[in-house]
Design a protein around this motif. Structure first.
Motif, short mmCIF file in Angstrom:
data_model
loop_
_atom_site.label_atom_id
_atom_site.label_comp_id
_atom_site.label_asym_id
_atom_site.label_seq_id
_atom_site.Cartn_x
_atom_site.Cartn_y
_atom_site.Cartn_z
N VAL A 39 0.83 -1.20 0.00
CA VAL A 39 0.00 0.00 0.00
C VAL A 39 0.87 1.25 0.00
N SER A 40 0.22 2.37 -0.22
CA SER A 40 0.93 3.65 -0.27
C SER A 40 1.54 3.99 1.09
N PRO A 41 2.74 4.56 1.11
CA PRO A 41 3.33 5.00 2.39
C PRO A 41 2.56 6.12 3.05
N LEU A 42 1.66 6.76 2.30
CA LEU A 42 0.90 7.87 2.86
C LEU A 42 -0.04 7.44 3.99
N TRP A 43 -0.43 6.15 4.01
CA TRP A 43 -1.25 5.66 5.12
C TRP A 43 -0.50 5.77 6.44
N LEU A 44 0.76 5.38 6.43
CA LEU A 44 1.57 5.50 7.64
C LEU A 44 1.80 6.96 8.00
N VAL A 45 2.02 7.79 7.00
CA VAL A 45 2.22 9.22 7.25
C VAL A 45 0.99 9.80 7.94
N LEU A 46 -0.20 9.44 7.45
CA LEU A 46 -1.44 9.96 8.03
C LEU A 46 -1.62 9.48 9.47
N SER A 47 -1.36 8.20 9.71
CA SER A 47 -1.50 7.67 11.07
C SER A 47 -0.58 8.39 12.04
N TRP A 48 0.68 8.58 11.65
CA TRP A 48 1.63 9.27 12.53
C TRP A 48 1.25 10.75 12.71
N ALA A 49 0.74 11.37 11.65
CA ALA A 49 0.34 12.77 11.76
C ALA A 49 -0.76 12.95 12.80
N ILE A 50 -1.66 11.97 12.89
CA ILE A 50 -2.76 12.06 13.85
C ILE A 50 -2.28 11.76 15.27
N VAL A 51 -1.50 10.71 15.44
CA VAL A 51 -1.08 10.32 16.80
C VAL A 51 -0.15 11.36 17.41
N GLU A 52 0.57 12.11 16.57
CA GLU A 52 1.46 13.13 17.13
C GLU A 52 0.70 14.37 17.61
N VAL A 53 -0.50 14.60 17.09
CA VAL A 53 -1.37 15.60 17.71
C VAL A 53 -1.67 15.17 19.14
N ALA A 54 -1.97 13.87 19.29
CA ALA A 54 -2.23 13.33 20.62
C ALA A 54 -1.02 13.48 21.53
N GLU A 55 0.17 13.24 20.98
CA GLU A 55 1.36 13.36 21.82
C GLU A 55 1.56 14.78 22.31
N MET A 56 1.28 15.77 21.47
CA MET A 56 1.43 17.16 21.89
C MET A 56 0.40 17.54 22.95
N LEU A 57 -0.71 16.85 22.98
CA LEU A 57 -1.73 17.11 23.99
C LEU A 57 -1.44 16.37 25.30
N ILE A 58 -0.66 15.29 25.23
CA ILE A 58 -0.45 14.44 26.40
C ILE A 58 0.98 14.50 26.93
N SER A 59 1.99 14.38 26.07
CA SER A 59 3.36 14.24 26.56
C SER A 59 3.90 15.48 27.28
N PRO A 60 4.00 16.66 26.63
CA PRO A 60 4.52 17.82 27.37
C PRO A 60 3.60 18.24 28.51
N VAL A 61 2.29 18.11 28.30
CA VAL A 61 1.34 18.47 29.35
C VAL A 61 1.48 17.50 30.53
N GLY A 62 1.68 16.22 30.22
CA GLY A 62 1.86 15.23 31.28
C GLY A 62 3.13 15.46 32.07
N LEU A 63 4.22 15.80 31.37
CA LEU A 63 5.46 16.13 32.06
C LEU A 63 5.26 17.31 33.00
N SER A 64 4.58 18.33 32.51
CA SER A 64 4.38 19.54 33.31
C SER A 64 3.48 19.27 34.51
N VAL A 65 2.35 18.60 34.29
CA VAL A 65 1.42 18.38 35.39
C VAL A 65 2.01 17.42 36.43
N THR A 66 2.89 16.53 36.00
CA THR A 66 3.54 15.63 36.95
C THR A 66 4.40 16.42 37.93
N THR A 67 5.16 17.38 37.43
CA THR A 67 5.99 18.19 38.32
C THR A 67 5.13 19.04 39.24
N LYS A 68 3.95 19.46 38.77
CA LYS A 68 3.10 20.32 39.58
C LYS A 68 2.31 19.54 40.63
#
Length: 488
Positions: free
Chosen positions: A389-418
């Motif tokens: 299949v086209s590599p664009l399927w993987l590109v799309l999947s990663w593009a979506i999950v990295e939105v999730a990472e920006m909502l969870i990873s840095p926020v999670g690091l910050s809220v953990t320290t707080k």
């Protein structure tokens, strides 16, 4: 004569640059190794690999990642009670460097397992304490904190972006061991910079252990460690006696430990006399956020195992005369973080006190996480499990999950320290990495179900479970916000 104001980095304390570049090189070494490791484990010996079957390779890859983050409990304790964050980070980097050196040598499976031991312990010492030191650069009420962590995560991902490009190319042109050697070099460079720059920019508080071990506590501690090691030896001996000392059963044992350890940590913090009533309330608020993080990391971390295998076997890698190396898909994770990072950092600053609470950010993150796996159902349903299949399927999947990472990873690091109780500051940061450990430990069991024949069910079921928990977390958000006792 007026005193010169301290130098800053993008409006943040200068130490943010020091710690970001240290993590840049640590992530270069770690993700460079991970880019080619799954292929090294299951490629045939004639192709330069170790020749493990794919289910075992996927399981080893997942439990390796789990052990790396599980070891953060050791790093938190060593930092809080013995060396302080700064020295702990240094010695962690040294162990990581030697772990990559071992992997760069042609020592077959023995080299793999020795390397795992060294990198696991080293990363456990380094990673939680670097993040803790970032938190120490800011006062608790400093509104730059979330933005600073976003810049930190964005900065270190430059290392994660370059590593797959370079290491995969060297592995393809030379061999696996040449690729692994680059990881060792990267960690060495990171150590040199950390020692040189950290003298002036790191908060002096990080030179000392916040809760140093008292002499009368040493004997009980050694007793506990001895009993733990004795129990482990007894369990392994029993497994051997029952002819059950296999790679699969050892991975199962580690999975059980990785899930049990955070439970023990929560109980310890919630019952400790060193934790105040308000701090205890905040720990309770952290529990559902922790579970959400486990689910997110379980999916996100499958990129270097399940999606890496998908890229190697089911994606068209030739575009005209240009050949895509399967390891290059690992660049998608840091690439999208670098694209999204400035946008989210600016968004949180612009919104200020109007931004969503941390629990709500986690809810939105889980929704995007579920969507990233629903996307992977489509190419298999449309074209079947054996059609490229086209590599664009993987590109799309990663593009979506990295939105999730920006909502969870840095926020999670910050809220953990707080939300961290004062007496458990570094160990609470270890809890954040234990979420990743638990997620990957669960992965070590479920990735065995991933085959071309089960792909649709595999991606769909995981996505549905994630979406259901997002709804539950949304319903619990008002209660969680109240338990956070003034922390957003």
């Amino acid at each position: 004569m007026s005193k010169q104001p301290p130098k800053t980095f993008m409006g943040h304390p200068r130490g943010l640059l020091t710690l970001s570049l240290t993590e840049f090189w640590e992530r270069f070494s770690y993700y460079g190794m991970r880019t080619i490791l799954i292929y090294y484990i299951y490629y045939a010996v004639s192709e330069g690999g170790l020749g493990f079957d794919k289910p075992t390779a996927l399981s080893i890859m997942s439990i390796y990642g789990s052990l790396v983050y599980l070891a953060s409990t050791i790093g938190g304790f060593v930092s809080d009670r013995l060396l302080g964050p700064r020295k702990t980070v240094f010695w962690g980097g040294v162990l990581i460097m030697f772990g990559h050196i071992v992997l760069a040598l042609p020592l077959a499976a023995t080299g793999l397992f020795v390397s795992i031991a060294l990198i696991v312990l080293g990363t456990g010492l380094l990673k939680p304490n670097v993040s803790e030191m970032v938190g120490d650069l800011y006062a608790p009420e400093d509104i730059r904190r979330d933005s600073g962590f976003s810049i930190f995560v964005m900065g270190i991902n430059f290392g994660s972006l370059l590593a797959p490009l370079i290491v995969a190319w060297v592995q393809d042109k030379v061999n696996f061991h040449a690729g692994f050697s680059l990881a060792a070099i990267g960690m060495f460079i990171g150590l040199i910079y950390y020692v040189w720059s950290g003298k002036k920019t790191i908060n002096p508080i990080d030179n000392l252990a916040p809760d140093p071990l008292r002499p009368e506590e040493l004997r009980p501690l050694l007793k506990k460690v001895g009993l733990g090691l004795a129990a482990l030896v007894i369990v392994l001996a029993a497994m051997a006696g029952l002819h059950g000392l296999t790679i699969e059963n050892v991975i199962l044992l580690i999975t059980i430990i990785a899930v049990a350890v955070p439970v023990v940590y929560f109980v310890m913090m919630l019952t400790s006399p060193k934790v105040t009533k308000i701090e205890r309330s905040r720990v309770w608020a952290y529990v559902p956020l922790f579970i959400a993080a486990v689910i997110f990391w379980a999916i996100e971390e499958q990129g270097s195992a399940v999606l890496a295998t998908f890229a190697n076997t089911q994606v068209r890698l030739n575009i005209g005369s240009f050949h895509i190396l399967p390891g290059w898909f690992q660049m998608l994770n840091p690439f999208f973080i670098l694209v999204y990072g400035p946008l989210f950092a600016l968004l949180w600053v612009r919104l200020g006190k109007r931004q969503p609470s941390s629990p709500k950010k986690f809810v939105y993150g889980l929704i995007f996480t579920a969507l990233s796996y629903l996307v992977m159902v489509a190419p298999v349903a449309l074209f079947g499990p054996y059609e490229k299949v086209s590599p664009l399927w993987l590109v799309l999947s990663w593009a979506i999950v990295e939105v999730a990472e920006m909502l969870i990873s840095p926020v999670g690091l910050s809220v953990t320290t707080k939300l961290a109780p004062k007496a458990f500051s570094s160990q609470m940061m270890s809890m954040w990495f234990l979420a990743d450990a638990a997620g990957q430990a669960v992965n070590a069991q479920i990735v065995r179900w991933y085959t071309p024949q089960t792909e649709i069910a595999y991606f769909a079921v995981i996505a549905i479970v994630t979406a259901v928990f997002a709804v539950v977390l949304w319903l619990l958000s008002p209660r969680i916000e109240k338990l956070m006792a003034g922390v957003n």
